[in-house]
Design a protein around this motif. Structure first.
Motif, short mmCIF file in Angstrom:
data_model
loop_
_atom_site.label_atom_id
_atom_site.label_comp_id
_atom_site.label_asym_id
_atom_site.label_seq_id
_atom_site.Cartn_x
_atom_site.Cartn_y
_atom_site.Cartn_z
N SER A 1 0.82 -1.21 0.00
CA SER A 1 0.00 0.00 0.00
C SER A 1 0.86 1.26 0.00
CB SER A 1 -0.93 0.01 1.22
OG SER A 1 -0.16 -0.02 2.42
N VAL B 1 1.69 6.64 0.00
CA VAL B 1 0.63 6.11 -0.85
C VAL B 1 0.73 6.73 -2.23
CG1 VAL B 1 -0.98 5.61 1.03
CG2 VAL B 1 -0.96 7.89 -0.02
N LEU C 1 -0.98 9.70 9.31
CA LEU C 1 -2.24 8.99 9.16
C LEU C 1 -3.36 9.93 8.73
CD1 LEU C 1 -0.76 7.85 12.04
CD2 LEU C 1 -2.40 6.04 11.54
N ARG C 2 -4.18 9.45 7.81
CA ARG C 2 -5.38 10.17 7.37
C ARG C 2 -6.57 9.27 7.67
NH1 ARG C 2 -5.57 11.28 1.14
NH2 ARG C 2 -5.44 9.00 1.23
N ASN C 3 -7.41 9.70 8.60
CA ASN C 3 -8.55 8.86 9.02
C ASN C 3 -8.08 7.45 9.41
OD1 ASN C 3 -10.35 10.98 8.46
ND2 ASN C 3 -10.50 10.35 6.31
N GLU C 4 -7.00 7.41 10.21
CA GLU C 4 -6.42 6.15 10.72
C GLU C 4 -5.72 5.33 9.64
OE1 GLU C 4 -6.24 5.64 13.95
OE2 GLU C 4 -7.32 7.53 14.19
N GLU C 5 -5.69 5.79 8.40
CA GLU C 5 -4.98 5.07 7.34
C GLU C 5 -3.55 5.61 7.25
OE1 GLU C 5 -4.86 4.71 2.44
OE2 GLU C 5 -6.18 6.15 3.43
N LEU C 6 -2.59 4.70 7.26
CA LEU C 6 -1.19 5.09 7.14
C LEU C 6 -0.91 5.49 5.70
CD1 LEU C 6 1.60 5.29 8.52
CD2 LEU C 6 2.02 2.93 7.83
N ILE C 7 -0.57 6.77 5.49
CA ILE C 7 -0.36 7.26 4.12
C ILE C 7 1.09 7.64 3.86
CG2 ILE C 7 -2.73 8.08 3.90
CD1 ILE C 7 -1.62 10.94 4.38
#
Length: 391
Positions: free
Chosen positions: A52, A80, A179-185
């Protein structure tokens, strides 16, 4: 993987070791010839791969060549494929090294750092900090714009330098996660030195450290470049970690040289007190000594006196120590204890210069004197935590 003119597809696993070095394990999809140490080698992810996060083009140094290759990386940046816009809101976690002494009590889990004009930082203990090696803490900053990421990195790095001085141990950011909305970016892994992890403290406990960071940060920003402050802090940490008294003393005399040069160049010359001449020396532009070379002792005395920094404390004894160690490689003394005391007095003066430049006296902040770290009262056990003044 690109090396020389060759491009090879490979499976790559990137990891950060306990000592915070960043290592890539590379499994090429086809047999390759040995990679010469003279050939530039790079790793990068291809778009639409299984991971990812994509690795940005990164130079590597091959350290082992078998069926698998091992490579060392200075920094690995992974992101990402579709990055957020500048206005998107993200949170940042930064993993810091060598802050163990401030979290030695089990009831201390986290504390907040609040600095006017900066986002709140939550600094907490990290499970990897159970040992003296590697990551000890996490600094978290929430709800910032993605465009502010570089400013946040500089902000936390500055806090690390203040913590390094306070703890006597070199602290740095070994890992960063966005993190963006708990997503590791976005993730950044950095090989940092974790070996300077046993130095005596200047600032005593978590409460003192919080006050020190919150009070000193803006002063640090004002003087860091002027006085080459990070290098001064680093010299003090190096001195605390070498066992040899001559090397300790030489490093702190180098501290005085860096202080002398940067004060004369960036403060004295700009204010019309000095003019730079050959060999990084300076001459007076005014007063009774106009046209004469400004000596090592005179410049540092001027730093102390005219700027109200530890007024009158710079001693000719320190000049004599500097001359002895530079010209003879030795420190005079009737015994080893006397030599140690000379070094400790010198290091104590240098610590006080930094505290004074950071205006620690304005809040009567506490510190531990380098030349008297233990409580002088034999009836009281513990460290000698005293209020700082620049008088």
């Amino acid at each position: 993987m690109n090396y020389g003119t060759e491009t090879v597809m490979a499976d790559v696993v990137i990891s950060q070791s306990d000592d915070c070095s960043v290592i890539a394990t590379i499994t090429p999809h086809r047999q390759i010839s040995l990679i010469s140490s003279n050939v530039d080698c790079f790793l990068e992810s291809i778009p639409n791969c299984l991971s990812s996060l994509l690795l940005k083009t990164t130079p590597v140094t091959i350290s082992e060549q078998n069926n698998q290759l091992k490579a060392k990386l200075g920094v690995a940046e992974l992101e990402v494929q579709k990055l957020p816009s500048d206005k998107d809101i993200v949170s940042v976690r930064m993993y810091l090294t060598n802050l163990c002494p401030y979290f030695s009590k089990p009831n201390i889990k986290k504390f907040d750092i609040n600095i006017t004009g900066q986002p709140r930082v939550v600094l907490s203990a990290h499970k990897e900090g159970a040992t003296e090696v590697g990551i000890s803490n996490i600094a978290e900053v929430s709800q910032i714009r993605y465009s502010d990421l570089e400013n946040i990195k500089n902000f936390i790095n500055s806090i690390c330098w203040l913590c390094s001085f306070a703890s006597g141990r070199l602290s740095a950011v070994a890992r960063m996660e966005v993190l963006r909305n708990e997503e590791l970016i976005y993730q950044e892994l950095t090989s940092v030195d974790t070996t300077l992890n046993q130095g005596p403290q200047v600032i005593y406990d978590v409460d003192d450290l919080t006050q020190f960071i919150e009070h000193s940060y803006n002063y640090y920003q004002q003087i860091a470049t002027t006085y080459n402050l990070n290098n001064l802090i680093n010299l003090g940490i190096l001195a605390k970690h070498t066992p040899y008294i001559e090397v300790k003393t030489l490093l702190m005399c180098n501290f005085l040289e860096v202080l002398r040069y940067n004060y004369a160049l960036n403060v004295g010359c700009l204010s019309g007190v000095f003019r730079q001449i050959r060999d990084n020396n300076f001459e007076w532009l005014s007063g009774a000594n106009r046209g004469k070379k400004a000596s090592f002792n005179e410049i540092l005395t001027r730093l102390c006196d005219s700027n109200s920094i530890i007024s009158g404390e710079f001693s000719r004894d320190f000049t004599n120590i500097r001359n002895e160690i530079v010209h003879t490689g030795n420190i005079t003394g009737s015994n080893s204890l006397e030599k140690i005391q000379k070094y400790q007095d010198l290091h104590h003066f240098c610590d006080r210069v930094i505290l004074a430049l950071l205006q620690w006296n304005l809040v009567s902040g506490h510190y531990i004197p380098r030349n008297c770290p233990n409580n002088p009262n034999p009836a009281v056990l513990g460290v000698n935590r005293v209020a700082f003044t620049n008088e």
